[in-house]
Enzyme design. Structure first.
Site, mmCIF file in Angstrom:
data_model
loop_
_atom_site.group_PDB
_atom_site.id
_atom_site.type_symbol
_atom_site.label_atom_id
_atom_site.label_comp_id
_atom_site.label_asym_id
_atom_site.label_seq_id
_atom_site.Cartn_x
_atom_site.Cartn_y
_atom_site.Cartn_z
ATOM 1 N N GLY A 55 -65.196 92.787 55.785
ATOM 2 C CA GLY A 55 -64.471 91.652 55.209
ATOM 3 C C GLY A 55 -64.482 90.394 56.074
ATOM 4 O O GLY A 55 -64.798 90.447 57.262
ATOM 5 N N ASP A 80 -62.933 88.511 58.213
ATOM 6 C CA ASP A 80 -61.746 88.684 59.046
ATOM 7 C C ASP A 80 -62.012 88.367 60.516
ATOM 8 O O ASP A 80 -61.264 88.801 61.393
ATOM 9 C CB ASP A 80 -61.229 90.129 58.912
ATOM 10 C CG ASP A 80 -62.287 91.148 59.320
ATOM 11 O OD1 ASP A 80 -63.384 90.742 59.773
ATOM 12 O OD2 ASP A 80 -62.022 92.356 59.190
ATOM 13 N N ASP A 131 -87.714 78.109 56.135
ATOM 14 C CA ASP A 131 -88.266 77.261 55.074
ATOM 15 C C ASP A 131 -89.187 76.254 55.746
ATOM 16 O O ASP A 131 -88.709 75.287 56.344
ATOM 17 C CB ASP A 131 -87.114 76.564 54.321
ATOM 18 C CG ASP A 131 -87.579 75.439 53.410
ATOM 19 O OD1 ASP A 131 -88.807 75.193 53.310
ATOM 20 O OD2 ASP A 131 -86.708 74.792 52.796
ATOM 21 N N SER A 148 -63.960 89.578 62.495
ATOM 22 C CA SER A 148 -64.276 90.735 63.346
ATOM 23 C C SER A 148 -65.586 90.518 64.097
ATOM 24 O O SER A 148 -65.779 91.080 65.177
ATOM 25 C CB SER A 148 -64.335 92.020 62.517
ATOM 26 O OG SER A 148 -65.189 91.852 61.401
ATOM 27 N N HIS A 169 -72.484 87.756 58.014
ATOM 28 C CA HIS A 169 -72.369 89.010 58.761
ATOM 29 C C HIS A 169 -70.909 89.396 58.970
ATOM 30 O O HIS A 169 -70.568 90.577 58.947
ATOM 31 C CB HIS A 169 -73.096 88.896 60.104
ATOM 32 C CG HIS A 169 -74.580 89.034 59.975
ATOM 33 N ND1 HIS A 169 -75.357 89.698 60.894
ATOM 34 C CD2 HIS A 169 -75.431 88.605 59.019
ATOM 35 C CE1 HIS A 169 -76.630 89.665 60.502
ATOM 36 N NE2 HIS A 169 -76.699 89.001 59.378
ATOM 37 N N ASP A 170 -70.048 88.406 59.162
ATOM 38 C CA ASP A 170 -68.625 88.731 59.301
ATOM 39 C C ASP A 170 -68.108 89.347 57.998
ATOM 40 O O ASP A 170 -67.500 90.420 58.000
ATOM 41 C CB ASP A 170 -67.813 87.474 59.638
ATOM 42 C CG ASP A 170 -66.349 87.801 59.862
ATOM 43 O OD1 ASP A 170 -66.068 88.881 60.426
ATOM 44 O OD2 ASP A 170 -65.483 87.004 59.467
ATOM 45 N N THR A 180 -88.872 72.187 54.292
ATOM 46 C CA THR A 180 -87.726 71.344 54.680
ATOM 47 C C THR A 180 -86.761 72.209 55.492
ATOM 48 O O THR A 180 -85.699 72.601 55.007
ATOM 49 C CB THR A 180 -86.997 70.790 53.433
ATOM 50 O OG1 THR A 180 -86.679 71.891 52.565
ATOM 51 C CG2 THR A 180 -87.853 69.798 52.661
#
Ligand code: HEM
Ligand SMILES: *[C@@H]1O[C@H](CO)[C@@H](O)[C@H](O)[C@H]1NC(C)=O
Ligand SMILES: *[C@@H]1O[C@H](CO)[C@@H](O)[C@H](O)[C@H]1NC(C)=O
Ligand SMILES: *[C@@H]1O[C@H](CO)[C@@H](O)[C@H](O)[C@H]1NC(C)=O
Ligand SMILES: CC(=O)N[C@H]1CO[C@H](CO)[C@@H](O)[C@@H]1O
Length: 327
Positions: free
Chosen positions: A66, A68, A243, A70, A60-61, A246
């Site tokens: 970018g 960074d 999942d 944020s 997500h960053d 596992t």
């Protein structure tokens, strides 16, 4: 003119990532890897949900303006930050906490040197390998952003009800291929999703009855989820494993599950059917080494996406606030 500008932007972007290097902190903070790894290992042992949380936080960053850091900024009176966009609702506290702890330890040993963006990239890499996934080198020297805005989030991330067309377009607009998309989706081999993210697949599917479910789902899987999520409207914290085979292990079972109708999110299950993505799902389901190889390639690509270097960023003193507090 437009073309020229485009070339200029392109060269600015590639020169930023070209400034990154494996030994960026060799002189200024030689123990950076050890310090981060010590903190992250302890955190993961005490809170096993950390690994998946950090991996998602990193994605997500990077996808929103970018890699960074944020996404680590806290909202204040002047600015609603990325992490408080609606789509973020479930970025887990343990993931933020892991980065805050690593930063605190680094500030004691090499104050003002290591960026939060680099910490997030290294921590993600360490946690993936700790969960059983591949280890890969990370080039360093990212600076932290001067901005973080919730308004940028929605258009840069896909929701679980998005079409494959839409996701492929979103990835392509950032220079990521269909292969990158399918390999990175393998991150859903760990962690949780909240019932609200897939409720439309297991209740009233296509305006059907209360227990009508998506026919691409394995029936017993759908029924088990209906039970687990029966009270999700009253208790929105209910979540289930991405999942089911596992859940805490970084492996290729995610892809094997998809071939059996055991994909949790609609977007997960759809990549097993779409002719552009299905051959890769099959490849990764059959060959974990092929998955790991492609995952490493795509993670390294992700980890330099939109990085800031030089004066385009700063090394934050705290990961959740800009150094210039009015900023
Ligand atoms: C591109 C389409 C993608 C969609 C639509 C999507 C959507 C989602 C959703 C809805 C959740 C559940 C969140 C929750 O309820 O807490 C989730 C979890 C997760 N996602 Fe994705 N995701 C995508 C791609 C990725 C990528 C590329 C990565 C990393 C490389 C990633 C890593 C994760 C992880 C690790 C979790 C589990 C988080 C946890 O347990 O705290 N996802 N994703
Ligand atoms: C950085 O440190 C590593 C490991 O100690 C060493 O192998 C490498 O040569 C160093 N690089 C530079 C440029 O000093
Ligand atoms: C997907 O879900 C979001 C909320 O989670 C909703 O606002 C949006 O309309 C949905 N999109 C589609 C195509 O159903
Ligand atoms: C699995 O993938 C790896 C890496 O691409 C490759 O070297 C290997 O030959 C593949 N194995 C099989 C059985 O196809
Ligand atoms: C709207 C919303 O739920 N925002 C959340 C986003 O994530 C942060 C960090 O976990 C939460 O504090 C916000 O409440």
């Amino acid at each position: 003119m437009l073309f020229f500008l485009f070339l200029l932007l392109l060269s600015a972007a590639s020169s930023a990532s070209a400034k990154l290097s494996l030994d960026y902190y060799n002189a200024s903070c030689p123990r950076v890897h050890q310090i981060i790894s010590d903190i992250i290992t302890t955190k993961q042992i005490n809170s096993p949900t950390t690994g998946a949380g950090v991996l998602r936080l990193f994605f997500h960053d990077c996808f929103v303006s970018g890699c960074d850091a944020s996404v680590l900024i806290s909202t204040n009176n002047f600015n609603v930050a990325e992490r408080d966009a609606d789509i973020n609702h479930s970025l887990p506290g343990d993931a933020f906490d892991a980065i805050v702890r690593a930063k605190a330890s680094l500030e004691l040993q090499c104050p003002g040197i290591v960026s939060c963006a680099d910490i997030l990239a290294i921590a993600t890499r360490d946690l993936v390998s700790m969960l059983g996934g591949p280890f890969y080198p990370i080039r360093l020297g990212r600076k932290d952003s001067f901005t973080s805005s919730a308004a940028y989030v929605e258009s840069n991330l896909a929701r679980a009800n998005a079409s494959i067309d839409k996701i492929i377009d979103l990835f392509a607009a950032k220079g990521f291929t269909v292969r990158d998309f399918v390999a990175l989706s393998g991150a859903h081999t760990v962690g949780f999703s909240h019932c609200s993210e897939y409720a439309d697949r297991i209740f009233h599917f296509n305006n059907g009855g209360p227990f009508a479910y998506d026919p691409t789902m394995n029936p017993r899987f759908a029924q088990a989820l209906q039970k687990a999520c029966a009270n999700y409207l009253k208790d929105p914290t209910i979540a289930t494993f991405n999942d089911i085979m596992t859940p805490g292990k970084f492996d290729n079972l995610y892809y094997q599950n998809l071939l059996k109708g055991l994909g949790l999110l609609a977007t997960d299950q759809k990549i097993a059917a779409d002719p552009r993505t299905a051959p890769l799902v099959k490849l990764y389901a059959e060959n974990q080494s092929a998955f790991f190889e492609d995952f490493v390639h795509s993670m390294q690509k992700l980890s330099i996406y939109g990085v800031k270097t030089g004066r385009n960023g700063e090394v934050r003193r705290r990961c959740d606030a800009f150094n210039n507090l009015s900023g």
